[in-house]
Design an enzyme around this catalytic site. Structure first.
Site, PDB file in Angstrom:
ATOM      1  N   GLU A  75      36.714  29.848  40.314  1.00 29.02           N
ATOM      2  CA  GLU A  75      38.084  30.039  40.787  1.00 29.02           C
ATOM      3  C   GLU A  75      38.528  31.392  40.255  1.00 29.02           C
ATOM      4  OE1 GLU A  75      42.577  28.559  39.994  1.00 29.02           O
ATOM      5  OE2 GLU A  75      41.064  26.974  39.941  1.00 29.02           O
TER       6      GLU A  75
ATOM      7  N   CYS B 178      46.520  33.313  39.309  1.00 26.80           N
ATOM      8  CA  CYS B 178      45.699  33.755  40.442  1.00 26.80           C
ATOM      9  C   CYS B 178      46.318  33.357  41.770  1.00 26.80           C
ATOM     10  CB  CYS B 178      44.286  33.195  40.321  1.00 26.80           C
ATOM     11  SG  CYS B 178      44.225  31.399  40.162  1.00 26.80           S
TER      12      CYS B 178
ATOM     13  N   GLY C 143      38.716  32.714  36.179  1.00 31.58           N
ATOM     14  CA  GLY C 143      38.872  34.037  35.600  1.00 31.58           C
ATOM     15  C   GLY C 143      38.864  35.128  36.647  1.00 31.58           C
ATOM     16  N   SER C 144      38.473  36.306  36.232  1.00 33.72           N
ATOM     17  CA  SER C 144      38.527  37.476  37.106  1.00 33.72           C
ATOM     18  C   SER C 144      37.309  37.552  38.014  1.00 33.72           C
ATOM     19  CB  SER C 144      38.612  38.755  36.268  1.00 33.72           C
ATOM     20  OG  SER C 144      37.380  38.992  35.599  1.00 33.72           O
ATOM     21  N   VAL C 145      37.457  38.307  39.095  1.00 33.20           N
ATOM     22  CA  VAL C 145      36.339  38.526  40.012  1.00 33.20           C
ATOM     23  C   VAL C 145      35.202  39.242  39.299  1.00 33.20           C
ATOM     24  CG1 VAL C 145      35.622  39.692  42.128  1.00 33.20           C
ATOM     25  CG2 VAL C 145      37.830  38.525  42.041  1.00 33.20           C
ATOM     26  N   ALA C 146      35.531  40.232  38.480  1.00 34.18           N
ATOM     27  CA  ALA C 146      34.495  40.997  37.782  1.00 34.18           C
ATOM     28  C   ALA C 146      33.661  40.097  36.883  1.00 34.18           C
ATOM     29  CB  ALA C 146      35.135  42.119  36.973  1.00 34.18           C
ATOM     30  N   THR C 147      34.320  39.240  36.111  1.00 34.87           N
ATOM     31  CA  THR C 147      33.589  38.315  35.240  1.00 34.87           C
ATOM     32  C   THR C 147      32.788  37.324  36.063  1.00 34.87           C
ATOM     33  OG1 THR C 147      35.301  38.514  33.538  1.00 34.87           O
ATOM     34  CG2 THR C 147      33.829  36.633  33.383  1.00 34.87           C
ATOM     35  N   GLY C 148      33.372  36.843  37.144  1.00 34.06           N
ATOM     36  CA  GLY C 148      32.671  35.902  38.006  1.00 34.06           C
ATOM     37  C   GLY C 148      31.389  36.469  38.575  1.00 34.06           C
TER      38      GLY C 148
END
Length: 515
Positions: A260, A295, A238-243
């Site tokens: 990832e 991505c 998913g996204s960097v923010a969610t990660g």
């Protein structure tokens, strides 16, 4: 031969509830959320929305199943996984149809996803014999002590899958988890859960109850899974923010994670590149087929000054002719929509910012392409868009857009090129186009990325580690390291007798401690 797609009504999942403990379960609060067809913007139906209480029940069921699943033999586990792989291949067309209906990705391009998921199940089933430890030499004679390690499963694993290829990621990424003797809870993307629910229906009678569980839901579901004490590891595509949110929550509980995340990937073209192959690769690397929602897309294209104008002109021609946006379930569609209205608005805002910052719009820039045919009204479409004269300080050169927007940058000085390529916070993939092996090797060493292609783009290969560095992720997938990442190593020391006299001697030598 073209696949025989069934009517969409026959392919859609019959169940819209939660799947855990081998059964379809109504949410405790009967909370539901709408899911849409991104090609039209129309509501398909309402899907169960797992609450914290639902997560508790699902995790308890998965943990109970784990206590038995971890004891299965290698042959038993392989049998379950290979049966699941065969079912995915058998139902490839209907899974692709459901996927396209709920993600906006063209159905013709999604059929291969079932094969990819099935291949992963077969691959990790074959790797189960590698779950072995080692006999290790110690500092003193082997007649005194035996040292060895064993690999053990972790327990319940939560895997959050992305909205661009939900059932492929669900099927493929569950493989290493269950091969390692763990049980899995899959959280589908809240925008596109239908293919994962159909996957659950297909596998309902394959695995023992509680081994594979699928919980659609939103932020509450994700938070509850991340923070549950019986969930031993959390994995996200998913996204960097969610990660970063998941890592903060998991880190406070000393819980392992695998990520990832996003990418702002560079395609670097040298003057000696094969121009015909380069042009095709630049167009393909942006993944316009699924509206740039990948991505690994090579969204920053660095063209050497001597070939810039020719390559840019030819890429624009290929993109304009090659991508026909339209209804995702139409087999002739070659470009899909974005996943949601929010995604469409985000991409259009990036396009507006590029214009404001002085980038030159070469093609696209709107919500549909008259040259390629007008998509269905109400769909979340954005034209395949290419900007030239992009500078490194522009937002479109620095931030992941996750949409069909390519930034083309001109270069002439190699040292400055490397500085710009590595100036983002991302480090997922990179592509280098040159005929010179020395140039390729020099660039491979300098590009900050977890995966580098030379004279190619976007391809994944089972058994070759895939993953990023920097903000692009933690861990590697699609390889034996992924399997090992869902196990714990236990070290064992056995006193073989007659070695008790060694205690004082070892302590004096500083080779053992009593901590």
């Amino acid at each position: 031969m073209a696949p025989n797609f069934p009517p969409i009504e026959e392919a859609l999942p019959l169940h819209h509830d939660l799947f855990y403990d081998g059964k379809w379960q109504t949410p405790i609060t009967d909370s539901r959320r709408e899911t849409l067809n991104p090609s039209t913007g129309q509501v398909i139906g309402k899907i169960a929305d797992a609450s914290t209480t639902d997560v508790d029940k699902a995790v308890e069921a998965a943990h109970k199943a784990f206590l038995s699943w971890k004891k299965t033999t290698m042959a038993e586990r392989q049998g379950y996984m290979r049966r699941a792989a065969a079912i995915l291949r058998e139902h490839a067309a209907e899974l692709a149809l459901v996927e396209s209906y709920n993600t906006g990705n063209p159905v013709a391009a999604m059929v291969i996803d079932a094969e990819r998921a099935a291949n992963a199940l077969d691959y990790f089933a074959g790797l189960i014999p590698m779950l072995r430890g080692e006999v290790l030499p110690g500092p003193f004679p082997t007649e005194d002590y035996l040292h060895y390690t064993v690999r053990e499963p972790m327990g319940v694993v939560a895997r959050f899958v992305a909205s661009n290829h939900p059932f492929m990621f669900a099927g493929a990424r569950m493989a290493s988890v269950i091969a390692g003797g763990n049980t899995v809870i899959i959280k589908p993307p809240e925008q596109a859960p239908l293919s994962c629910l159909r996957l659950a229906e297909l596998l309902e009678n394959v695995f023992p109850p509680g081994v594979v569980n699928i919980l659609p839901g939103g932020a509450e579901c994700g938070q509850a899974l991340t923070c549950h004490p019986l969930v031993r590891k959390v994995s996200l595509i998913g996204s960097v923010a969610t990660g970063k949110i998941i890592m903060r929550n998991a880190g406070s509980l000393m819980k392992q994670t695998s990520m990832e995340l996003g990418g702002k990937n560079a395609l670097i073209a040298f003057p000696d590149a094969d121009i015909d192959h380069l042009v095709r690769s630049v167009a393909a690397g942006m993944n316009f087929t699924w509206a740039g929602q990948s991505c690994g897309s090579t969204s920053r294209v660095f063209l050497h000054d001597s070939i810039h104008d020719e390559v840019l002109a030819r890429v624009v021609e290929v993109v304009r002719k090659g991508f026909r946006p339209g209804l995702a379930t139409d087999p002739t569609t070659t470009m899909g929509s974005l996943i949601s209205k929010a995604a469409q608005d985000r991409v259009l805002n990036y396009i507006a910012s590029a214009r404001e910052e002085g980038a030159r719009l070469v093609t696209g820039g709107g919500m549909f392409d008259d040259l390629a045919g007008t998509p269905v009204e109400g769909g979340f479409f954005v034209q395949p868009t290419i900007f030239a004269d992009v500078t490194p300080d522009m937002k479109i050169a620095r931030e992941e857009i996750f949409g069909p927007v390519m930034s083309v940058l001109r270069w002439s000085d190699e040292s400055e090129l490397i500085r710009i390529v590595n100036s983002t916070n991302y480090g997922l993939t990179g592509s280098i186009f040159t005929k010179d092996l020395a140039t390729a090797q020099r660039m491979i060493r300098q590009v900050e990325a977890g995966f580098v292609w030379v004279n190619d783009v976007c391809k994944h290969f089972l058994n070759v580690p895939y993953g990023g560095i920097k903000d692009s992720g933690i861990g590697r997938d699609e390889c034996i390291d992924e399997l090992f990442a869902y196990t714990n190593i236990k070290s064992v020391n056995i006193n073989l007798g007659g070695a008790t006299h060694l205690g004082s001697r070892l302590s004096q030598a500083g080779q053992i401690s009593n901590t």
